[in-house]
Each structure stands twice: as structure tokens, then as C-alpha cells.
Design a protein around this motif. Structure first.
Motif, PDB file in Angstrom:
ATOM      1  N   SER A   1      -7.534   1.918   7.460  1.00 33.35           N
ATOM      2  CA  SER A   1      -8.327   1.900   6.222  1.00 33.35           C
ATOM      3  C   SER A   1      -7.519   1.277   5.090  1.00 33.35           C
ATOM      4  O   SER A   1      -6.343   1.591   4.926  1.00 33.35           O
ATOM      5  N   PRO A   2      -8.160   0.389   4.305  1.00 30.36           N
ATOM      6  CA  PRO A   2      -7.419  -0.242   3.213  1.00 30.36           C
ATOM      7  C   PRO A   2      -7.355   0.637   1.961  1.00 30.36           C
ATOM      8  O   PRO A   2      -6.787   0.251   0.960  1.00 30.36           O
ATOM      9  N   ALA A   3      -7.940   1.846   2.047  1.00 33.51           N
ATOM     10  CA  ALA A   3      -8.076   2.657   0.833  1.00 33.51           C
ATOM     11  C   ALA A   3      -7.035   3.775   0.759  1.00 33.51           C
ATOM     12  O   ALA A   3      -6.607   4.323   1.771  1.00 33.51           O
ATOM     13  N   ILE A   4      -6.666   4.101  -0.482  1.00 31.35           N
ATOM     14  CA  ILE A   4      -5.912   5.321  -0.760  1.00 31.35           C
ATOM     15  C   ILE A   4      -6.965   6.266  -1.339  1.00 31.35           C
ATOM     16  O   ILE A   4      -7.588   5.960  -2.355  1.00 31.35           O
TER      17      ILE A   4
ATOM     18  N   LEU B   1       0.832  -1.212   0.000  1.00 26.44           N
ATOM     19  CA  LEU B   1       0.000   0.000   0.000  1.00 26.44           C
ATOM     20  C   LEU B   1       0.860   1.253   0.000  1.00 26.44           C
ATOM     21  O   LEU B   1       0.572   2.224  -0.697  1.00 26.44           O
ATOM     22  N   GLN B   2       1.926   1.201   0.796  1.00 25.34           N
ATOM     23  CA  GLN B   2       2.822   2.357   0.906  1.00 25.34           C
ATOM     24  C   GLN B   2       3.463   2.671  -0.449  1.00 25.34           C
ATOM     25  O   GLN B   2       3.514   3.828  -0.873  1.00 25.34           O
ATOM     26  N   ALA B   3       3.920   1.622  -1.125  1.00 18.05           N
ATOM     27  CA  ALA B   3       4.571   1.808  -2.429  1.00 18.05           C
ATOM     28  C   ALA B   3       3.584   2.373  -3.449  1.00 18.05           C
ATOM     29  O   ALA B   3       3.904   3.301  -4.202  1.00 18.05           O
ATOM     30  N   LEU B   4       2.359   1.814  -3.457  1.00 15.78           N
ATOM     31  CA  LEU B   4       1.350   2.279  -4.411  1.00 15.78           C
ATOM     32  C   LEU B   4       0.962   3.728  -4.116  1.00 15.78           C
ATOM     33  O   LEU B   4       0.810   4.553  -5.017  1.00 15.78           O
ATOM     34  N   ARG B   5       0.844   4.023  -2.828  1.00 13.97           N
ATOM     35  CA  ARG B   5       0.490   5.384  -2.392  1.00 13.97           C
ATOM     36  C   ARG B   5       1.511   6.411  -2.888  1.00 13.97           C
ATOM     37  O   ARG B   5       1.160   7.477  -3.381  1.00 13.97           O
ATOM     38  N   GLU B   6       2.807   6.055  -2.759  1.00 11.47           N
ATOM     39  CA  GLU B   6       3.879   6.965  -3.210  1.00 11.47           C
ATOM     40  C   GLU B   6       3.778   7.241  -4.709  1.00 11.47           C
ATOM     41  O   GLU B   6       3.920   8.375  -5.164  1.00 11.47           O
ATOM     42  N   ILE B   7       3.537   6.169  -5.477  1.00  7.45           N
ATOM     43  CA  ILE B   7       3.423   6.323  -6.940  1.00  7.45           C
ATOM     44  C   ILE B   7       2.237   7.228  -7.274  1.00  7.45           C
ATOM     45  O   ILE B   7       2.351   8.150  -8.086  1.00  7.45           O
ATOM     46  N   ILE B   8       1.108   6.988  -6.616  1.00 11.82           N
ATOM     47  CA  ILE B   8      -0.095   7.788  -6.902  1.00 11.82           C
ATOM     48  C   ILE B   8       0.136   9.253  -6.526  1.00 11.82           C
ATOM     49  O   ILE B   8      -0.245  10.167  -7.258  1.00 11.82           O
ATOM     50  N   LYS B   9       0.813   9.479  -5.390  1.00 10.62           N
ATOM     51  CA  LYS B   9       1.091  10.859  -4.964  1.00 10.62           C
ATOM     52  C   LYS B   9       1.910  11.603  -6.005  1.00 10.62           C
ATOM     53  O   LYS B   9       1.679  12.781  -6.277  1.00 10.62           O
ATOM     54  N   GLN B  10       2.881  10.890  -6.612  1.00  9.31           N
ATOM     55  CA  GLN B  10       3.701  11.528  -7.652  1.00  9.31           C
ATOM     56  C   GLN B  10       2.887  11.757  -8.924  1.00  9.31           C
ATOM     57  O   GLN B  10       2.984  12.804  -9.553  1.00  9.31           O
ATOM     58  N   GLU B  11       2.070  10.774  -9.284  1.00 11.53           N
ATOM     59  CA  GLU B  11       1.349  10.858 -10.560  1.00 11.53           C
ATOM     60  C   GLU B  11       0.241  11.914 -10.568  1.00 11.53           C
ATOM     61  O   GLU B  11      -0.026  12.509 -11.595  1.00 11.53           O
ATOM     62  N   VAL B  12      -0.420  12.134  -9.416  1.00  9.53           N
ATOM     63  CA  VAL B  12      -1.528  13.109  -9.430  1.00  9.53           C
ATOM     64  C   VAL B  12      -1.020  14.529  -9.682  1.00  9.53           C
ATOM     65  O   VAL B  12      -1.778  15.398 -10.124  1.00  9.53           O
TER      66      VAL B  12
END
Length: 338
Positions: A123-126, A95-106
């Protein structure tokens, strides 16, 4: 707006290669089940990663939470970096890795403002916030593994839909692959973030869509029923009560209402039990059943019967909600008029 932002994001994540290059987007939740009430301002999107060979080990006695380990020589070598020191696949790390990628992409969105909200504990959601004045839309992104694995023993006596949707449909459902979402099991003494919870949202969506005992229920040439109307009203009532008593009712979620609704569809399997003109009567029967569950603090998960969705430890809040519903029922639902 959501249909513009999410596919674009998925494309960007996939193009980075590595662990998330095989993700597929799947919609879940009430909007896509066509039972959303009020504004469509909340969306659930599952990002699904197919994984071939995983071993499941129950993490407690609910039968819903699992530790995942790889069998020998997994195909998905790129996921090995997410193993913890015990060799278990860590939901937290992924989740942490996916969250980092999404933060950069947005940051790359030009014509719309998209931000990632702060992480909610457990919470399981980003969660993405899409701002388009005067609207603010939240999109929950749920990391999901699709595992080619037979359903675990805890599900054996669940999904009692033979009388309602038929044996054949049940068999088809049970042949589908298993979904696991990155979800912290709060019962663990030491929270390590390496548990995954079974998810059946893809099947729930189908059950709500094709909800009739007869195949033509609610089709243009078939007779209409009030099942969805009841579910919408149940969800709306809980939503309104939660807004009125946020602290007392924080433990409750629409999933509990949806589960109660599925049990009722099994209790009254025939379409004639849900005639469209009987909406008020059927809604009151639904509330009666849900209040019974609250009073007993007992609501079995629809797919995992041993898993109780109403803890006995929360008896006080269960009784509080039951009293509030009873008050609404006896006073012609003042909360709907407010």
C-alpha cells in the motif's frame, strides 16, 4: 476533526526542515469529489513534494510504473539520501522516513487520539486512525511527487474527452504537471520498493466536479444530470458486495468503477444522455458496461490505455463479480435493502 489534525501535522513535518520541508497538502478521493457514500469516515490526503528535474524510465509494459533518477546537479539535494544503490529514487526509503516523522508527531496531539496503523503490504499510504468515540476515522496519507515533466508516451492516446469536455479542456489538462505516488509494482521479480506510479487524481477530481458537456450542467441555473448519482450507486454497490464477499472480491477497488464511469462519460458525452429523471435507466446501462468489462477481463486505464485494470489472471474473480452484479440487477438490488 480531519481538518484539525492534518494541517497541524503538515505544519509539524515542514518545520523539521530537510527532505519534507516543501510538502503541500492536497485532498483527493471520493469525499472531496463529493461522491462519498455512507459515513464520511475515510479520507485520502496527498502530501505533495515539488521536484524540478527528474528522469522517468518505464519499469514494465503497463506504462504506469516508473523508476526515477535525478538529472545532473539536482536542486533537491536533500532527496539524494533516498537514492538506492542504482541511483534510483527509492519510494520505500522516502515512505519509511515520512512514516517515522509522522509516528513521532502524532504523539504530540493533546485533545484527540491519533495513531499510525500498521503498514499494509504494497500500500502506498500511511494510514492514520483518529479516535473520537463513537467514531473511528481513517486518513490515508499518500506521498506524491509533483514533477515538471511532459506526460510520458504511454498517456498519448488516453484522456479521450474531446467529444465530452472539449479539446481545450484536454489541452489544459495535458499541460499540468505530472504526479507520481510511491507505489510498489507487484509485477517486479525482485520487490525493491523503488517504483513510482503515475497518478491523475487531481485531474479526475476536476472531471467529476465539472462533468457536463455544457458548462452550466448541475449549476443552480443549469439543468441537472445523474452522472454523479450513477457513480455513487456504482461505488456503493461494489462497497456492499465487497463487505459481503471480502475474500472473493479483495482484488477490486472503487478506482475500477470510477474508470468505467469515465469511459461511459465519453461514450455518452451529451448531458441529455444523463437526464436526472433517468437515473435508474442510466445506472443499468453503467452496470451493463461494467459487466462487459468484467466478462472480457478488460478495462483500460482512462489515462494510460495500454494498462489493463482487470487482469486476465483474475478471470475467476472478475466473473464472480459479474455474476453477483447480474443477480442484484435481476432481483431489484436486495443488497441495497439489507
Amino acid at each position: 476533526l480531519v481538518n484539525m489534525v492534518v494541517p497541524h501535522l503538515v505544519q509539524a513535518i515542514r518545520s523539521r526542515g530537510g527532505a519534507f520541508s516543501s510538502i503541500e497538502q492536497q485532498s483527493a478521493g471520493s469525499y472531496y469529489e463529493r461522491v462519498k457514500i455512507s459515513q464520511p469516515n475515510e479520507f485520502d490526503i496527498m502530501l505533495v513534494i515539488p521536484v524540478e528535474r527528474l528522469q522517468l524510465e518505464e519499469s514494465d509494459d503497463t506504462g504506469a510504473y516508473y523508476y526515477l533518477t535525478f538529472k545532473r546537479n539536482p536542486k533537491e539535494k536533500y532527496l539524494l539520501k533516498f537514492l538506492d544503490e542504482d541511483g534510483k529514487l527509492s519510494a520505500f526509503k522516502m515512505l519509511q522516513a515520512l512514516r517515522e516523522i509522522i509516528k513521532q508527531e502524532v504523539k504530540n496531539f493533546r485533545n484527540v487520539e491519533v495513531t499510525v496503523t500498521r503498514k499494509k503490504a504494497g500500500s502506498p499510504a500511511i494510514t492514520l486512525q483518529i479516535k473520537k468515540p463513537p467514531l473511528e476515522i481513517s486518513v490515508d496519507i499518500i506521498l506524491t511527487l509533483e514533477v515538471q515533466h511532459s506526460w510520458p508516451p504511454s498517456t498519448q492516446d488516453g484522456l479521450k474527452i474531446k467529444q465530452w469536455l472539449g479539446t481545450k479542456v484536454r489541452r489544459e489538462f495535458k499541460l499540468r504537471s505530472l504526479y507520481l505516488v510511491a507505489k510498489q509494482n507487484k509485477r517486479e521479480k525482485v520487490l525493491r520498493g523503488n517504483t513510482w506510479r503515475l497518478s491523475f487524481s487531481h485531474i479526475e477530481k476536476d472531471m467529476i466536479k465539472n462533468h457536463g458537456h455544457s458548462k452550466t450542467c448541475c449549476e443552480s441555473d443549469g439543468s441537472k444530470c445523474c452522472r454523479k448519482g450513477c457513480l455513487k450507486l456504482l461505488k456503493y454497490l461494489l462497497e456492499q458486495l465487497k463487505m459481503k464477499y471480502p475474500k472473493e472480491l479483495e482484488k477490486f477497488c472503487s478506482y475500477q468503477v470510477k474508470t468505467a464511469f469515465f469511459h461511459l462519460c465519453v461514450t455518452w458525452p451529451d448531458d441529455t444522455d444523463w437526464i436526472l429523471g433517468d437515473l435508474d435507466h442510466c445506472f443499468q446501462k453503467c452496470l451493463g458496461y461494467f459487466m462487459e468489462c468484467l466478462q472480457k477481463s478488460q478495462l483500460p486505464h482512462f489515462f494510460i490505455p495500454q494498462y489493463n485494470l482487470l487482469c486476465l489472471e483474475d478471470k475467476a474473480s472478475n466473473h464472480f463479480l459479474s455474476r453477483q452484479i447480474s443477480h442484484q440487477l435481476n432481483n431489484r438490488f436486495p443488497i441495497f435493502q439489507e
